[in-house]
Design a protein around this motif. Structure first.
Motif, short mmCIF file in Angstrom:
data_model
loop_
_atom_site.label_atom_id
_atom_site.label_comp_id
_atom_site.label_asym_id
_atom_site.label_seq_id
_atom_site.Cartn_x
_atom_site.Cartn_y
_atom_site.Cartn_z
N UNK A 8 1.16 -1.21 -0.35
CA UNK A 8 -0.21 -0.05 0.19
C UNK A 8 0.75 1.13 -0.26
N UNK A 9 0.23 1.84 -0.97
CA UNK A 9 1.20 3.26 -0.99
C UNK A 9 1.26 4.30 -1.92
N UNK A 10 1.68 5.39 -2.24
CA UNK A 10 1.65 6.41 -3.37
C UNK A 10 2.23 6.16 -4.12
N UNK A 11 2.20 6.27 -5.37
CA UNK A 11 2.63 5.61 -6.66
C UNK A 11 2.79 7.53 -7.79
N UNK A 44 -3.06 6.18 -5.60
CA UNK A 44 -3.19 5.60 -4.36
C UNK A 44 -3.10 4.11 -4.54
N UNK A 45 -2.10 3.21 -4.26
CA UNK A 45 -1.93 2.25 -4.72
C UNK A 45 -2.37 1.11 -3.37
N UNK A 46 -2.55 -0.14 -3.83
CA UNK A 46 -2.94 -1.21 -2.47
C UNK A 46 -3.36 -2.53 -3.57
N UNK A 98 -6.37 7.39 -9.19
CA UNK A 98 -6.05 8.76 -8.87
C UNK A 98 -5.97 9.26 -7.59
N UNK A 99 -5.06 9.98 -6.90
CA UNK A 99 -5.68 10.47 -5.42
C UNK A 99 -5.99 11.63 -5.75
N UNK A 100 -4.76 12.61 -5.16
CA UNK A 100 -4.51 13.45 -4.28
C UNK A 100 -3.47 14.44 -5.32
N UNK A 154 5.52 3.27 -1.40
CA UNK A 154 5.22 1.36 -1.84
C UNK A 154 5.74 0.66 -0.21
N UNK A 155 4.47 0.62 0.96
CA UNK A 155 4.83 -0.46 1.79
C UNK A 155 5.25 -1.78 1.66
#
Length: 210
Positions: free
Chosen positions: A77-80, A91-93, A103-105, A139-140
């Motif tokens: 999970x994390x930001x890409x 927003x990746x999960x 697509x996130x912020x 990304x964790x």
């Protein structure tokens, strides 16, 4: 972003996630079953099709995402940062047999600093690297028998190379256009259009059965 938003502790606190199976067992499951985590970070954008291929391999357990290689990824999970979407965080999960990349912020680099909340400039300082500001990969990865070096090498292979970085954004768009395919573009485009029109965002969700 960069503040520990995604952590092993939070993942373990998720309902049903790594619940203790034995009453009175003092050995944490994370140790007993070889479960560990690490955070992957990079300051270059991903080529969309390369990142998709890497994630598909994670889901399928294909080499090197197996016990003989980088280990089995159970959750991520994390930001890409995608090369052809410079304005928006992804927003990746990933969990189980599914992953989503939505697509996130906007990145703060896309927002005029006069519109930043009070105190953000100071808080953003350690995360800000010119010329791309706060854009990054974070990304964790949680899994069993993880080999951080192997997984990092695979994800690094999805990034733009040093020479490609010199092309700047217009060149990155062209690289993405010249690629065989972009598995995210249509859904991201539709999601952004729907959001601009006041609609609900569209989840780019891949369902995979093993």
């Amino acid at each position: 972003l960069g503040t520990g938003l995604f952590s092993m502790a939070e993942a373990e606190g998720h309902p049903g996630w790594l619940e203790e199976a034995r009453i009175g067992e003092h050995t944490p499951e994370t140790v007993e079953y070889g479960i560990s985590s690490f955070t992957y970070r990079a300051r270059k954008p991903f080529m969309p099709h390369k990142f998709n291929e890497a994630v598909e391999a994670m889901l399928a357990g294909d080499a090197p995402f197996d016990r003989q290689g980088g280990g089995t990824v159970l959750r991520a999970k994390g930001f890409v940062w995608l090369a052809n979407w410079p304005g928006l965080q992804g927003d990746f999960s990933l969990a189980g047999n599914h992953f989503s990349l939505m697509p996130g912020q906007p990145w703060w680099a896309e927002i005029d600093k006069t519109d930043w909340p009070k105190g953000l400039k100071e808080a953003m300082g350690p995360l800000w690297i010119e010329p791309h500001g706060d854009r990054q990969q974070e990304i964790v990865v949680i899994g069993t028998d993880l080999d951080r070096e192997v997984i990092t090498s695979v994800l690094d292979g999805c990034l733009l190379g040093d020479e490609d970085m010199k092309l700047e954004q217009e060149g990155w768009f062209q690289l993405c256009n010249d690629a065989e395919y972009d598995p995210f573009f249509e859904d991201w485009y539709n999601a952004v259009e729907e959001n601009m029109n006041g609609g609900l965002s569209h989840d780019h969700d891949h369902g995979h059965q093993h």
